[in-house]
Design a protein around this motif. Structure first.
Motif, mmCIF file in Angstrom:
data_model
loop_
_atom_site.group_PDB
_atom_site.id
_atom_site.type_symbol
_atom_site.label_atom_id
_atom_site.label_comp_id
_atom_site.label_asym_id
_atom_site.label_seq_id
_atom_site.Cartn_x
_atom_site.Cartn_y
_atom_site.Cartn_z
ATOM 1 N N GLN A 159 0.789 -1.069 -0.305
ATOM 2 C CA GLN A 159 0.377 0.178 0.095
ATOM 3 C C GLN A 159 1.199 1.103 -0.056
ATOM 4 O O GLN A 159 0.210 2.242 -0.612
ATOM 5 N N ASN A 160 2.053 1.034 0.622
ATOM 6 C CA ASN A 160 2.639 2.660 0.724
ATOM 7 C C ASN A 160 3.634 2.458 -0.415
ATOM 8 O O ASN A 160 4.614 3.937 -0.310
ATOM 9 N N SER A 161 3.798 1.632 -1.382
ATOM 10 C CA SER A 161 4.492 1.547 -2.799
ATOM 11 C C SER A 161 3.317 1.772 -4.023
ATOM 12 O O SER A 161 3.189 2.159 -5.121
ATOM 13 N N GLY A 162 1.964 2.481 -3.690
ATOM 14 C CA GLY A 162 1.158 2.516 -4.553
ATOM 15 C C GLY A 162 0.736 1.592 -4.987
ATOM 16 O O GLY A 162 -0.221 1.691 -6.203
ATOM 17 N N ALA A 163 0.489 0.554 -4.630
ATOM 18 C CA ALA A 163 0.087 -1.006 -5.313
ATOM 19 C C ALA A 163 -1.720 -0.927 -4.438
ATOM 20 O O ALA A 163 -1.656 -0.717 -3.479
ATOM 21 N N LYS A 164 -2.237 -1.738 -5.351
ATOM 22 C CA LYS A 164 -4.005 -2.231 -4.751
ATOM 23 C C LYS A 164 -3.381 -3.176 -4.569
ATOM 24 O O LYS A 164 -3.210 -3.945 -4.570
ATOM 25 N N THR A 165 -4.448 -3.209 -3.331
ATOM 26 C CA THR A 165 -3.858 -4.318 -2.589
ATOM 27 C C THR A 165 -5.313 -5.606 -1.958
ATOM 28 O O THR A 165 -6.354 -4.948 -2.228
ATOM 29 N N TYR A 166 -5.209 -6.893 -2.258
ATOM 30 C CA TYR A 166 -6.539 -7.101 -2.136
ATOM 31 C C TYR A 166 -6.081 -8.738 -0.441
ATOM 32 O O TYR A 166 -5.060 -9.221 -0.917
ATOM 33 N N VAL A 167 -6.404 -8.821 0.163
ATOM 34 C CA VAL A 167 -6.847 -9.668 0.514
ATOM 35 C C VAL A 167 -8.715 -10.740 -0.011
ATOM 36 O O VAL A 167 -9.448 -10.294 0.614
ATOM 37 N N HIS A 168 -7.747 -12.166 0.095
ATOM 38 C CA HIS A 168 -8.845 -12.844 -1.122
ATOM 39 C C HIS A 168 -8.914 -14.177 -0.526
ATOM 40 O O HIS A 168 -7.456 -15.367 -0.862
ATOM 41 N N ASN A 169 -10.395 -14.265 0.547
ATOM 42 C CA ASN A 169 -10.233 -15.873 0.216
ATOM 43 C C ASN A 169 -9.968 -16.696 1.534
ATOM 44 O O ASN A 169 -9.079 -18.064 1.401
ATOM 45 N N VAL A 170 -9.311 -16.365 2.446
ATOM 46 C CA VAL A 170 -8.198 -16.328 3.765
ATOM 47 C C VAL A 170 -9.369 -16.827 5.243
ATOM 48 O O VAL A 170 -10.655 -17.021 5.120
ATOM 49 N N GLY A 171 -8.319 -17.973 5.608
ATOM 50 C CA GLY A 171 -8.905 -18.508 6.626
ATOM 51 C C GLY A 171 -8.179 -17.453 7.843
ATOM 52 O O GLY A 171 -7.556 -17.192 7.725
ATOM 53 N N ALA A 172 -9.687 -17.225 9.275
ATOM 54 C CA ALA A 172 -8.762 -16.231 10.412
ATOM 55 C C ALA A 172 -9.061 -17.449 11.315
ATOM 56 O O ALA A 172 -10.060 -18.003 11.241
ATOM 57 N N THR A 173 -7.931 -17.843 11.717
ATOM 58 C CA THR A 173 -7.374 -18.898 12.548
ATOM 59 C C THR A 173 -6.618 -18.350 13.409
ATOM 60 O O THR A 173 -6.494 -17.355 13.742
ATOM 61 N N ASP A 227 -17.231 -18.908 9.902
ATOM 62 C CA ASP A 227 -16.370 -19.141 11.105
ATOM 63 C C ASP A 227 -15.066 -17.523 11.233
ATOM 64 O O ASP A 227 -14.803 -16.882 12.441
ATOM 65 N N SER A 228 -14.472 -17.392 10.212
ATOM 66 C CA SER A 228 -13.431 -16.165 10.141
ATOM 67 C C SER A 228 -14.164 -15.140 10.069
ATOM 68 O O SER A 228 -13.186 -13.700 10.087
ATOM 69 N N PHE A 229 -15.446 -14.810 9.095
ATOM 70 C CA PHE A 229 -16.060 -13.629 9.068
ATOM 71 C C PHE A 229 -16.342 -13.578 10.393
ATOM 72 O O PHE A 229 -16.395 -11.776 10.873
ATOM 73 N N GLU A 230 -16.745 -13.993 11.901
ATOM 74 C CA GLU A 230 -16.861 -13.965 12.537
ATOM 75 C C GLU A 230 -16.180 -13.188 13.678
ATOM 76 O O GLU A 230 -16.190 -12.371 14.653
ATOM 77 N N ARG A 231 -15.360 -14.001 13.373
ATOM 78 C CA ARG A 231 -13.531 -13.816 13.926
ATOM 79 C C ARG A 231 -12.766 -12.032 13.584
ATOM 80 O O ARG A 231 -12.587 -11.622 14.136
ATOM 81 N N ILE A 232 -13.274 -11.622 12.672
ATOM 82 C CA ILE A 232 -12.558 -11.083 12.091
ATOM 83 C C ILE A 232 -13.213 -9.956 12.954
ATOM 84 O O ILE A 232 -12.883 -8.467 13.130
ATOM 85 N N LYS A 233 -14.693 -9.764 12.334
ATOM 86 C CA LYS A 233 -15.490 -8.122 13.308
ATOM 87 C C LYS A 233 -15.139 -8.408 15.162
ATOM 88 O O LYS A 233 -15.416 -7.809 15.594
ATOM 89 N N LYS A 234 -14.978 -9.527 15.268
ATOM 90 C CA LYS A 234 -14.266 -9.819 16.756
ATOM 91 C C LYS A 234 -13.296 -9.042 16.685
ATOM 92 O O LYS A 234 -12.855 -8.002 17.724
ATOM 93 N N TRP A 235 -12.079 -8.516 15.857
ATOM 94 C CA TRP A 235 -10.890 -7.826 16.062
ATOM 95 C C TRP A 235 -11.740 -6.584 16.368
ATOM 96 O O TRP A 235 -10.174 -5.786 15.651
ATOM 97 N N GLY A 236 -12.116 -5.909 15.518
ATOM 98 C CA GLY A 236 -12.853 -5.098 14.966
ATOM 99 C C GLY A 236 -12.329 -4.262 14.088
ATOM 100 O O GLY A 236 -12.097 -2.859 13.938
ATOM 101 N N ILE A 237 -12.467 -4.961 13.244
ATOM 102 C CA ILE A 237 -12.189 -4.671 11.506
ATOM 103 C C ILE A 237 -13.966 -4.679 11.480
ATOM 104 O O ILE A 237 -14.404 -5.288 11.371
#
Length: 322
Positions: free
Chosen positions: A94-108, A136-146
């Protein structure tokens, strides 16, 4: 567009390279580049224009990332120090000016997410796209405050094509696929539930046994499916015939196996008994009856059954054990 794909690539887990295949298809690019700890392993699974070196593991925020787009693509990688390291690449991109995506990951991992620094949290908010593989990953990310928008993909890697070149060598007759990791705590639970599991295995007496080896991890012996298969076979399968025993040879496996060929083998099974999440994904997508055995607090296999319930093959079941 020149795209860099990041993930747990090259470690000897075909599930991660499966996720890479899906990510490359989801983000068409003029040039595809991959960060892999072992490019020879990854190169046999995917076609790309080049590889970047693995180091630095955790780049500084001003590290130059010379790509138009960077995709962190799949696997259970938002977890403690590995999550910090991967997201540090996103920060630098992001600091280099690139577009960035986090795609289809698991939050564990733990819910406290102490690895998410204010800088990393901000990088999540700045992503051009963010998706996770299951609820489960979706709910975990919400708990992280994102608080930003997060999509759910539900294992799109299920649609990767199968390669039947190895499967065509299998003999006729009913086949039982067996797929287990080598974890000590997992096998302690297996032994505590030996009677229950023996009853399940006994339903399939007379079938030939096909070892389904999806991981021989470079650095973690607990992630060696050959040893996991041998342990399970010694406990429950001594009277069964093994077919394609070469899959239990490390050198043969590294030379011949890819995610597509593994899916081809699973497609020929009548039943799969597995602790491996992505092998369950393959089985569901091929209509193969699946028995998922896992420790009751592990989310991986259960997330497949929950996420893909609409295509769950008839007779499939989860067997949580303590």
């Amino acid at each position: 567009m020149k795209t860099l794909f990041l993930g747990a690539y090259g470690f000897g887990n075909l599930g991660d390279e499966l996720c890479l295949l899906e990510a490359i298809s989801a983000f068409p690019s003029k040039e595809v580049w991959v960060r892999s700890v072992a490019k020879e392993f990854t190169a046999k699974c995917v076609k790309c224009d080049g590889f970047i070196k693995w180091e630095p593991a955790c780049p500084e925020k001003n590290y130059m990332v010379n790509f138009d787009r960077v995709v962190l693509g799949g696997g259970g990688i938002l977890n403690g120090p590995p999550g910090r390291d991967y997201m540090s690449w996103i920060v630098a991109a992001q600091n280099s000016g690139a577009k960035t995506y986090v795609h289809n990951v698991g939050a564990t991992g733990p819910d406290d997410a102490i690895w998410i620094t204010p800088e990393i949290k901000e990088s999540f908010e700045k992503l051009d796209g963010f998706s996770v593989r299951d609820t489960d990953s979706f709910e975990r990310i919400k708990k992280w405050g994102i608080v930003r928008k997060v999509e759910r993909t539900y294992f799109p890697e299920k649609n990767i094509h199968k390669d039947m070149s190895l499967a065509e060598l299998l003999p006729e007759g009913p086949i039982l696929g067996i797929s287990f990791l080598n974890g000590g705590a997992f096998f302690d639970a297996i032994k505590r539930n030996k009677v229950k599991i023996q009853e399940i295995v006994d339903r399939y007496k007379g079938m030939k046994i096909l070892p389904i080896i999806s991981t021989i991890h470079t650095f973690d012996e607990l992630e060696n499916d050959i040893e996991g298969f041998k342990k399970f076979y010694a406990l429950f399968l001594k009277d069964f015939e093994i077919i394609m025993p070469e899959t239990l040879q490390k050198e043969w496996w590294h030379k011949n196996m890819t995610p597509q060929k593994l899916k081809g083998l699973i497609s020929k099974c009548d039943v799969l008994i597995s602790r491996r999440k992505h092998n369950c994904v393959h089985a569901f997508s091929c209509g193969v009856k699946t028995i998922g055995i896992f420790r009751d607090h592990d989310k991986g296999v259960a997330s497949v059954f929950d996420s893909l319930s609409d295509i769950m093959p008839e007779g499939s079941e989860m067997i949580p054990i303590k």
